[in-house]
Design a protein around this motif. Structure first.
Motif, PDB file in Angstrom:
ATOM      1  N   TYR A 170       0.549  -0.563  -0.296  1.00 37.71           N
ATOM      2  CA  TYR A 170       0.146  -0.034   0.122  1.00 37.71           C
ATOM      3  C   TYR A 170       1.166   1.053  -0.063  1.00 37.71           C
ATOM      4  CZ  TYR A 170      -3.430   3.421   1.231  1.00 37.71           C
ATOM      5  OH  TYR A 170      -4.402   5.040   1.944  1.00 37.71           O
ATOM      6  N   ARG A 180       2.129   6.987  -6.964  1.00 40.14           N
ATOM      7  CA  ARG A 180       1.220   7.539  -7.305  1.00 40.14           C
ATOM      8  C   ARG A 180       1.408   9.250  -7.033  1.00 40.14           C
ATOM      9  NH1 ARG A 180      -5.170   5.167  -6.458  1.00 40.14           N
ATOM     10  NH2 ARG A 180      -5.040   3.054  -7.579  1.00 40.14           N
ATOM     11  N   GLU A 194       2.498   1.698  -3.883  1.00 39.21           N
ATOM     12  CA  GLU A 194       1.749   2.333  -4.213  1.00 39.21           C
ATOM     13  C   GLU A 194       0.916   3.731  -4.378  1.00 39.21           C
ATOM     14  OE1 GLU A 194      -3.334   1.187  -5.107  1.00 39.21           O
ATOM     15  OE2 GLU A 194      -2.513   0.130  -3.628  1.00 39.21           O
TER      16      GLU A 194
END
Length: 485
Positions: A208, A215, A211
């Motif tokens: 997480y 981004r 990720e």
């Protein structure tokens, strides 16, 4: 000066015939052959290639930076060649979030025998170009020797062509045996698994965090090339990273997590005014659309546009200054180091931070009892922030707990969204009050601003009632036994 090109990349067998795309108003011309040589640049540890970004220098076309947006589709930014082989400063700045100011150097040489086919309309105007590339490539710079040969197709739209043409050509190429390129660039095709992420566990929390760091970096790149909504995407990624570090700091390393979270708070504060101006302008203009024309007095839309244009320009410059700072690059390095050091997390250890986050949400809601006016609005905003953190925490552990958290997360999200709209009404009313005062000082009729203020006030009351209903649903709703608070 940079130019922007939209294109799509495909793979094709070395022995296959070049696809014919003529028909329905398109003529495919005979090929023109070009011999090309390009040097690819990257950091020593291939940070650009890991992100699917390719930077190349060719004596024929200059510098080209390829940015991936989705599988097989990308955007190319092109820059003049310059006097030497040093990466131009504007190019290095664009990819700063990925290189973290590390040196960009030649890492591979690619030689291409290119056959280009112009695709034209009936008048001879160029619609797109189909490039049939026969590629030979080798790694440079002391890396393990690697040679390879392959074939790929590039379809590049002419600047004035409609984007829909790319989808049409895509369908035609697939019918004729072409497949979406597996690799986003020639360099990554050459390196293969050498650019794979090999940084340990793919468990829920580390995955997480990685990720949303990715981004954040992609949104940074989007901001620098002027992509729509990039400020919002930057802010969301920073907020989710910060929230996860605050929630799970005992599992990540408390001291480091707190330090990085504080810097992410700084970054969010630098980005927030630009994003808030965008959202507020869109909301107020939408509200004006709902007012009957006979109740709109004066050039209100022009007044809003003028005011927000001035604010937006100032705040975007502030955001750009933050992203250009040494402090920002230091933050990115700190996040990368933290992620490298984040250990695998056992399932049971994720439960306690989740319970603590849920408990804070329940306490914040209890604290709203008996309040009214500005005090209630402030307390509800705090509930919204706690609900958002609880929702993000549930997102982080979703791969571990799956369906068990689904209903609870859904109810938390409903509460968060309702209170988000409530906070929007608070912000809008403050903006409307400001516009009414300024408009009055300029001898404008401010009746419509007052009308919108009253509507927002009534909407806020309805949203508070909705929140009360949704909170009861959340309290009584399904959740894992270990999440009872």
């Amino acid at each position: 000066m940079k130019s922007v090109v939209s294109e799509r990349k495909y793979e094709l067998s070395l022995k296959a015939r070049v696809p014919q795309l003529a028909g329905k108003g398109i003529t495919q011309e005979a090929p023109a052959e070009h011999k090309l040589a390009a040097d690819y640049y990257d950091t020593k540890d291939f940070q650009l290639a890991r992100a699917g970004i390719a930077l190349r220098r060719s004596s024929g076309t200059g510098w080209c930076l390829r940015l991936p947006f989705s599988a097989g589709t990308g955007q190319e930014l092109r820059f003049p060649l310059g006097e030497d082989a040093k990466v131009p400063a504007p190019v290095a700045t664009l990819v700063r979030a990925f290189t973290l100011d590390r040196k960009l150097r030649p890492v591979a040489q690619v030689r291409t025998d290119r056959f280009t086919h112009r695709l034209t309309d009936a008048s001879g105007r160029t619609l797109a170009t189909l490039a049939d590339d026969h590629v030979t490539a080798e790694v440079l710079g002391g890396q393990e020797l690697r040679l390879d040969r392959w074939r790929e197709l590039d379809v590049e739209l002419a600047p004035e062509s409609a984007p829909e043409l790319l989808a049409r050509l895509d369908r035609s190429l697939r019918k004729r045996g072409a497949e979406s390129a597996w690799w986003p660039s020639k360099l990554q095709r050459l390196l293969g698994d050498g650019t794979a992420d090999a940084r340990g566990s793919r468990e829920a929390l580390p995955a997480y965090l990685r990720e949303h760091f990715e981004r954040l970096r992609r949104a940074d790149l989007g901001f620098r090339v002027g992509a729509d909504d990039s400020v919002h995407q930057l802010r969301v990624a920073a907020r989710k990273l910060r929230s996860a570090l605050q929630t799970f700091k005992p599992l990540v390393g408390k001291k480091k997590a707190v330090a990085v979270a504080e810097e992410l708070k700084w970054l969010g504060g630098e980005l927030a005014p630009a994003r808030d101006a965008e959202v507020s302008q869109a909301r107020l203009e939408s509200c004006l659309d709902d007012v009957p024309s006979e109740l709109v007095f004066g050039p209100l839309r022009q007044y809003l546009t003028r005011d927000y244009a001035r604010t937006s320009q100032t705040e975007l410059a502030r955001a750009a200054e933050a992203l250009s700072s040494t402090r920002y690059v230091t933050l990115l390095r700190s996040i990368a180091t933290l992620l490298d050091q984040t250990p695998p997390v056992r399932k049971k250890r994720l439960r306690k931070p989740m319970r603590k986050t849920a408990r804070k949400l329940y306490r914040a809601t209890a604290a709203t009892e008996g309040l009214s006016g500005a005090e209630l609005e402030k307390a509800l905003h705090n509930v919204r922030k706690k609900a958002k953190r609880a929702r993000y925490a549930a997102d982080a552990v979703r791969p571990v707990f799956g369906k068990k958290l689904r209903a609870w997360r859904k109810n938390v999200k409903a509460v968060q969204q309702t209170l988000g709209k409530h906070q929007d009404s608070v912000v809008d009313r403050e903006a409307l009050r400001h516009f009414a005062i300024d408009g009055f000082s300029e001898n404008q009729n401010t009746f419509t601003f007052g009308l919108l203020y009253g509507r927002d006030e009534a909407a806020a009351s309805g949203l508070r009632d909705r929140f009360a209903d949704e909170w009861r649903t959340l309290r009584k709703g399904k959740r894992p036994a270990w999440l009872k608070v």
